[in-house]
Write a protein that holds these residues in place. Structure first.
Motif, PDB file in Angstrom:
ATOM      1  N   SER A  68       0.817  -1.213   0.000  1.00 58.06           N
ATOM      2  CA  SER A  68       0.000   0.000   0.000  1.00 58.06           C
ATOM      3  C   SER A  68       0.854   1.267   0.000  1.00 58.06           C
ATOM      4  CB  SER A  68      -0.931   0.014   1.215  1.00 58.06           C
ATOM      5  OG  SER A  68      -0.195   0.159   2.424  1.00 58.06           O
ATOM      6  N   ARG A  69       2.172   1.110   0.211  1.00 56.78           N
ATOM      7  CA  ARG A  69       3.088   2.257   0.255  1.00 56.78           C
ATOM      8  C   ARG A  69       3.885   2.397  -1.035  1.00 56.78           C
ATOM      9  NH1 ARG A  69       3.031   6.309   3.462  1.00 56.78           N
ATOM     10  NH2 ARG A  69       5.306   6.394   3.547  1.00 56.78           N
ATOM     11  N   PHE A  70       3.385   1.808  -2.105  1.00 64.51           N
ATOM     12  CA  PHE A  70       4.138   1.839  -3.357  1.00 64.51           C
ATOM     13  C   PHE A  70       4.412   3.266  -3.828  1.00 64.51           C
ATOM     14  CE2 PHE A  70       4.266   2.066  -8.010  1.00 64.51           C
ATOM     15  CZ  PHE A  70       5.359   1.252  -8.266  1.00 64.51           C
ATOM     16  N   GLY A  71       3.405   4.143  -3.770  1.00 62.79           N
ATOM     17  CA  GLY A  71       3.589   5.517  -4.242  1.00 62.79           C
ATOM     18  C   GLY A  71       4.709   6.255  -3.532  1.00 62.79           C
ATOM     19  N   PRO A  72       4.658   6.373  -2.202  1.00 60.53           N
ATOM     20  CA  PRO A  72       5.753   7.048  -1.486  1.00 60.53           C
ATOM     21  C   PRO A  72       7.102   6.369  -1.692  1.00 60.53           C
ATOM     22  CG  PRO A  72       3.828   6.863  -0.080  1.00 60.53           C
ATOM     23  CD  PRO A  72       3.544   6.042  -1.303  1.00 60.53           C
ATOM     24  N   TRP A  73       7.086   5.027  -1.797  1.00 59.82           N
ATOM     25  CA  TRP A  73       8.330   4.285  -2.047  1.00 59.82           C
ATOM     26  C   TRP A  73       8.920   4.661  -3.397  1.00 59.82           C
ATOM     27  CZ3 TRP A  73       9.102   0.025  -5.554  1.00 59.82           C
ATOM     28  CH2 TRP A  73      10.302  -0.697  -5.352  1.00 59.82           C
ATOM     29  N   LEU A  74       8.071   4.738  -4.421  1.00 59.74           N
ATOM     30  CA  LEU A  74       8.524   5.131  -5.754  1.00 59.74           C
ATOM     31  C   LEU A  74       8.990   6.579  -5.752  1.00 59.74           C
ATOM     32  CD1 LEU A  74       8.829   4.405  -8.758  1.00 59.74           C
ATOM     33  CD2 LEU A  74       6.422   5.076  -9.056  1.00 59.74           C
ATOM     34  N   HIS A  75       8.328   7.411  -4.988  1.00 61.66           N
ATOM     35  CA  HIS A  75       8.744   8.806  -4.842  1.00 61.66           C
ATOM     36  C   HIS A  75      10.174   8.882  -4.312  1.00 61.66           C
ATOM     37  CE1 HIS A  75       9.035  12.388  -2.073  1.00 61.66           C
ATOM     38  NE2 HIS A  75       8.709  12.994  -3.192  1.00 61.66           N
ATOM     39  N   GLY A  76      10.474   8.083  -3.300  1.00 58.29           N
ATOM     40  CA  GLY A  76      11.824   8.068  -2.740  1.00 58.29           C
ATOM     41  C   GLY A  76      12.863   7.603  -3.741  1.00 58.29           C
ATOM     42  N   ILE A  77      12.530   6.583  -4.519  1.00 60.91           N
ATOM     43  CA  ILE A  77      13.448   6.090  -5.547  1.00 60.91           C
ATOM     44  C   ILE A  77      13.727   7.184  -6.566  1.00 60.91           C
ATOM     45  CG2 ILE A  77      13.630   4.523  -7.528  1.00 60.91           C
ATOM     46  CD1 ILE A  77      12.213   2.415  -5.861  1.00 60.91           C
ATOM     47  N   THR A  78      12.673   7.883  -6.973  1.00 63.41           N
ATOM     48  CA  THR A  78      12.834   8.943  -7.967  1.00 63.41           C
ATOM     49  C   THR A  78      13.718  10.061  -7.449  1.00 63.41           C
ATOM     50  OG1 THR A  78      10.611   8.428  -8.812  1.00 63.41           O
ATOM     51  CG2 THR A  78      11.606  10.507  -9.511  1.00 63.41           C
ATOM     52  N   LEU A  79      13.503  10.467  -6.206  1.00 69.18           N
ATOM     53  CA  LEU A  79      14.337  11.523  -5.629  1.00 69.18           C
ATOM     54  C   LEU A  79      15.802  11.101  -5.586  1.00 69.18           C
ATOM     55  CD1 LEU A  79      12.340  13.045  -2.632  1.00 69.18           C
ATOM     56  CD2 LEU A  79      12.846  14.073  -4.860  1.00 69.18           C
ATOM     57  N   ASN A  80      16.053   9.835  -5.293  1.00 68.42           N
ATOM     58  CA  ASN A  80      17.425   9.341  -5.271  1.00 68.42           C
ATOM     59  C   ASN A  80      18.053   9.430  -6.660  1.00 68.42           C
ATOM     60  OD1 ASN A  80      19.687   7.990  -3.934  1.00 68.42           O
ATOM     61  ND2 ASN A  80      19.148   6.229  -5.210  1.00 68.42           N
ATOM     62  N   LYS A  81      17.294   9.077  -7.680  1.00 65.66           N
ATOM     63  CA  LYS A  81      17.797   9.174  -9.058  1.00 65.66           C
ATOM     64  C   LYS A  81      18.042  10.629  -9.454  1.00 65.66           C
ATOM     65  CE  LYS A  81      17.890   4.804  -9.987  1.00 65.66           C
ATOM     66  NZ  LYS A  81      19.182   4.113 -10.214  1.00 65.66           N
ATOM     67  N   VAL A  82      17.177  11.521  -8.986  1.00 63.37           N
ATOM     68  CA  VAL A  82      17.359  12.948  -9.251  1.00 63.37           C
ATOM     69  C   VAL A  82      18.659  13.440  -8.620  1.00 63.37           C
ATOM     70  CG1 VAL A  82      16.493  15.244  -8.664  1.00 63.37           C
ATOM     71  CG2 VAL A  82      14.931  13.525  -9.571  1.00 63.37           C
ATOM     72  N   ARG A  83      18.885  13.055  -7.380  1.00 63.45           N
ATOM     73  CA  ARG A  83      20.114  13.488  -6.692  1.00 63.45           C
ATOM     74  C   ARG A  83      21.352  12.980  -7.420  1.00 63.45           C
ATOM     75  NH1 ARG A  83      17.090  11.515  -2.011  1.00 63.45           N
ATOM     76  NH2 ARG A  83      16.031  13.283  -1.014  1.00 63.45           N
TER      77      ARG A  83
END
Length: 222
Positions: A68-83
């Motif tokens: 159920s936490r897929f969205g926030p989890w994907l958000h974190g992955i994306t931010l890591n890729k951005v950094r």
């Protein structure tokens, strides 16, 4: 037959179901792209980052404990890729400065979107006047028509916070709002995006690393 919840789709994707993961890509591709664009201010770089984020999500999905936490989890992955992207851009900028006494100093985000067409630059300039938090909220809301609740769930922040940031963003964008919304929708990933990501997933092979049981190495096909 009851419709699958998103958590059901996540569980299936985590079990290796490519079609289920394709559905998740289609649901979230604009959000991931919009988040990446908000930080890099480059549409081209945002699409590259979005692809990398989904590839990382596919690899890590079996380890996601709460579907159920897929969205926030994907958000974190994306931010890591951005950094990672911004750090690489900063290293390139410093390297160029060392090799040229006349190199112009500029922020990584400015470097990444330099040279894009005027219409894109106008939207980027308008959004750049917003604080990062407001820019993210506005981009996610207008790029796809995501509801405030969907934006809240993806970012993992309270609904009231998203609404406040969006209100403040609208106040600052004012007459540029229609232009921003139209351009964001035009620039979002095309329908072929999920197919391209799945093709890249298929191009990855799993090889046993040494003699360690369960140790795997992900490498591109040659």
């Amino acid at each position: 037959r009851e419709a699958l919840t998103e958590a059901d789709v996540v569980v299936r994707a985590g079990g290796g179901d490519r079609s289920a993961f394709g559905e998740l890509i289609r649901r979230y591709q604009d959000a991931v792209f919009g988040l990446a664009y908000s930080h890099t201010r480059s549409f081209a770089d945002a699409e590259d980052i979005a692809q990398e984020a989904f590839l990382a999500a596919w690899e890590g999905l079996p380890r996601l404990r709460d579907a159920s936490r897929f969205g926030p989890w994907l958000h974190g992955i994306t931010l890591n890729k951005v950094r990672m992207h911004l750090r690489a851009a900063e290293r390139r900028r410093r390297s160029q400065e060392r090799h040229s006494a006349f190199a112009r100093t500029q922020a990584p985000s400015a470097e990444t979107h330099a040279g894009e067409e005027p219409a894109r630059d106008a939207v980027t300039a308008a959004l750049s006047r917003l604080s990062p938090a407001r820019r993210v909220a506005a981009t996610l809301y207008y790029i796809n028509g995501y509801s405030c609740q969907q934006v809240s769930s993806f970012l993992g922040v309270p609904l009231g916070t998203v609404k406040r940031r969006l209100f403040e963003a609208r106040q600052r964008l004012k007459e540029r709002l229609a232009m921003v919304e139209k351009r964001l929708k035009a620039e979002r990933p095309k329908s072929s995006f999920s197919r391209r990501v799945l093709e890249r997933i298929d191009s990855v092979k799993v090889a046993v690393a040494g003699e360690h049981v369960g140790a795997v190495l992900l490498t591109d096909k040659k």
